[in-house]
Design an enzyme around this catalytic site. Structure first.
Site, mmCIF file in Angstrom:
data_model
loop_
_atom_site.group_PDB
_atom_site.id
_atom_site.type_symbol
_atom_site.label_atom_id
_atom_site.label_comp_id
_atom_site.label_asym_id
_atom_site.label_seq_id
_atom_site.Cartn_x
_atom_site.Cartn_y
_atom_site.Cartn_z
ATOM 1 N N HIS A 82 0.813 -1.224 0.000
ATOM 2 C CA HIS A 82 0.000 0.000 0.000
ATOM 3 C C HIS A 82 0.841 1.266 0.000
ATOM 4 O O HIS A 82 1.924 1.342 0.585
ATOM 5 C CB HIS A 82 -1.011 -0.006 1.152
ATOM 6 C CG HIS A 82 -0.454 0.080 2.529
ATOM 7 N ND1 HIS A 82 -0.217 1.284 3.159
ATOM 8 C CD2 HIS A 82 -0.135 -0.872 3.433
ATOM 9 C CE1 HIS A 82 0.224 1.059 4.385
ATOM 10 N NE2 HIS A 82 0.295 -0.242 4.585
ATOM 11 N N ASP A 196 5.878 2.065 6.818
ATOM 12 C CA ASP A 196 4.564 1.448 6.622
ATOM 13 C C ASP A 196 3.771 2.282 5.622
ATOM 14 O O ASP A 196 3.130 3.261 6.010
ATOM 15 C CB ASP A 196 3.840 1.360 7.970
ATOM 16 C CG ASP A 196 2.469 0.731 7.884
ATOM 17 O OD1 ASP A 196 2.169 0.094 6.850
ATOM 18 O OD2 ASP A 196 1.699 0.874 8.840
ATOM 19 N N GLU A 228 -5.202 1.722 2.049
ATOM 20 C CA GLU A 228 -5.143 0.532 2.903
ATOM 21 C C GLU A 228 -5.445 0.868 4.350
ATOM 22 O O GLU A 228 -6.110 0.103 5.060
ATOM 23 C CB GLU A 228 -3.754 -0.121 2.799
ATOM 24 C CG GLU A 228 -3.618 -1.444 3.543
ATOM 25 C CD GLU A 228 -3.139 -1.303 4.991
ATOM 26 O OE1 GLU A 228 -3.116 -2.321 5.697
ATOM 27 O OE2 GLU A 228 -2.801 -0.174 5.406
ATOM 28 N N GLU A 229 -4.968 2.027 4.806
ATOM 29 C CA GLU A 229 -5.149 2.406 6.205
ATOM 30 C C GLU A 229 -6.615 2.680 6.552
ATOM 31 O O GLU A 229 -6.968 2.796 7.723
ATOM 32 C CB GLU A 229 -4.297 3.634 6.540
ATOM 33 C CG GLU A 229 -2.794 3.438 6.385
ATOM 34 C CD GLU A 229 -2.187 2.500 7.416
ATOM 35 O OE1 GLU A 229 -2.933 2.042 8.309
ATOM 36 O OE2 GLU A 229 -0.982 2.206 7.323
ATOM 37 N N ASP A 251 3.686 -6.120 3.552
ATOM 38 C CA ASP A 251 3.430 -5.040 4.506
ATOM 39 C C ASP A 251 4.385 -5.207 5.681
ATOM 40 O O ASP A 251 5.025 -6.257 5.838
ATOM 41 C CB ASP A 251 1.970 -5.097 4.985
ATOM 42 C CG ASP A 251 1.417 -3.728 5.373
ATOM 43 O OD1 ASP A 251 2.232 -2.833 5.726
ATOM 44 O OD2 ASP A 251 0.198 -3.547 5.342
ATOM 45 N N HIS A 337 3.493 3.182 13.041
ATOM 46 C CA HIS A 337 2.592 4.341 13.089
ATOM 47 C C HIS A 337 3.104 5.434 14.023
ATOM 48 O O HIS A 337 2.330 6.165 14.638
ATOM 49 C CB HIS A 337 1.168 3.934 13.504
ATOM 50 C CG HIS A 337 0.430 3.192 12.441
ATOM 51 N ND1 HIS A 337 -0.942 3.027 12.468
ATOM 52 C CD2 HIS A 337 0.864 2.574 11.307
ATOM 53 C CE1 HIS A 337 -1.317 2.329 11.401
ATOM 54 N NE2 HIS A 337 -0.222 2.038 10.691
#
Length: 363
Positions: A82, A196, A228-229, A251, A337
């Site tokens: 992603h 990410d 994707e998130e 990922d 994150h």
């Protein structure tokens, strides 16, 4: 941890500078165009028919060039990573020119206070900002310092007035963690904002480079997916378009080799000890076994049993159309994150090698 003395690991096999370029691009969900264009430029020399669809996915492929004539059409393999990352979106500008935001994706508001951010300004200009909050000296009690919800924080871009701020920043502008990628004292380990899943895009580009000109038994589709998130929205659309026979999702996954993490609950996943092969209801067992066989030719994977959906694009892809055989290869990542995610290039190179072996031996 493996390093430069490991004979299986050669930093020259991968173009780390390209990953550094990817990491400079902010890309919250719905704002992926910048990184997608850069990714498109990087992968185009090695693939065919590169297109960006209406949702912002970048789809390309390498057609099968098998040695033997087949009676049926070649299988379609979709490899997806992603393009979006977590961040913030500007939702209000106050009378003094301070910005207020909504969260985009799973952002831990406890880490936001005092950090540097990049705000997407007008005319392709990025503006440095800092997230402010009342200092401890002004707090009435210690509990006040725990109120770090995003709506109680603001971004200071040194605007002299609301008018100036509005001239430079639109409502809806994206806000991302300050862009950087830095090599650590342990040379194969890097930290930065946005691994990410920009490291997944990097894997796609490097894999395409290795596969170009190879005699493959399957059509290989490379997908840089959008949103994707927010639930794998782009990957679902891409899978419906391609209709692959199988899909491997690339990922990051949580490394658990640091204090306070329960390995009993989350598994024993270590940075620099190789890629992670997921198992569970989100994973097709036959595809899992084939990837495990491919990994055994290059390096034994770490394992991550997941009794629920994986929290990756695999969730959406698996149930697209009539269903798609899906698997996940993870890259261990500490502090996911956050403004300083941490990965090992050893793990990244091994993911590329495993995918190469899996595709070349696909029957």
């Amino acid at each position: 941890m493996h390093g430069f003395l490991d004979m299986e690991y050669n930093m020259q096999n991968i173009d780390v500078a390209l990953l550094g370029k990817f990491m400079q691009k902010g890309s919250i969900s719905g704002h992926e165009s910048g990184i997608v264009e850069l990714y498109k430029e990087a992968i185009s020399p090695y693939v065919e028919d590169v297109k960006i669809d209406v949702l912002g996915n970048c789809i390309s492929y390498i057609k099968a060039k098998a040695c033997t004539v087949r009676k049926s059409e070649p299988r379609k393999i979709m490899i997806v990573a992603h393009a979006d990352e977590v961040g913030l979106m500007v939702s209000h500008i106050d009378e003094k020119g301070f910005l207020y935001c909504q969260e985009s994706g799973a952002v831990d508001s406890q880490i936001l206070q005092g950090i540097e951010v990049n705000v997407e300004g007008k005319n392709d200009r990025w503006i440095r900002g800092v997230i402010g909050k009342q200092p401890i000296h002004f707090q009435k009690s210690l509990s006040d310092g725990k109120e770090n919800k995003s709506e109680k924080l603001w971004i200071d871009i040194a605007a002299p007035s609301k008018k100036w701020a509005e001239e430079h920043v639109d409502l809806g502008a994206q806000v991302v963690f300050y862009r950087h990628m830095e090599q650590s004292e342990q040379e194969e380990v890097y930290n930065g904002a946005g691994f990410d899943d920009k490291v997944g895009l990097f894997v796609l580009a490097e894999l395409a480079k290795r596969l170009k000109g190879q005699k493959l038994n399957a059509d290989v589709y490379f997908v840089a997916s959008a949103q994707e998130e927010l639930g794998g929205r782009g990957a679902s659309v891409a899978a419906a378009t391609i209709q692959p026979d199988e899909c491997v999702v690339i990922d990051v996954t949580h490394a658990t080799d640091y204090p306070t993490v329960s390995i009993e609950q989350y598994g024993d996943i270590r940075l620099g000890e190789g890629p992670v092969l997921f198992s569970g209801p989100n994973i097709n067992k036959i595809l899992y076994e084939r990837l495990q066989s491919a990994s055994n030719r290059t390096y034994v994977c770490q394992k991550e049993p997941t009794a629920r959906p994986t929290g990756t694009d695999a969730n959406a892809v698996q149930i697209t159309g009539k269903g798609i055989a899906t698997a996940v290869l993870g890259i261990p990542c500490r502090y996911m994150h956050t403004p300083n995610e941490r990965i090992s290039m050893y793990d990244v190179e091994k993911v590329i090698s495993i995918l190469e072996a899996y595709i070349k031996n696909n029957e």
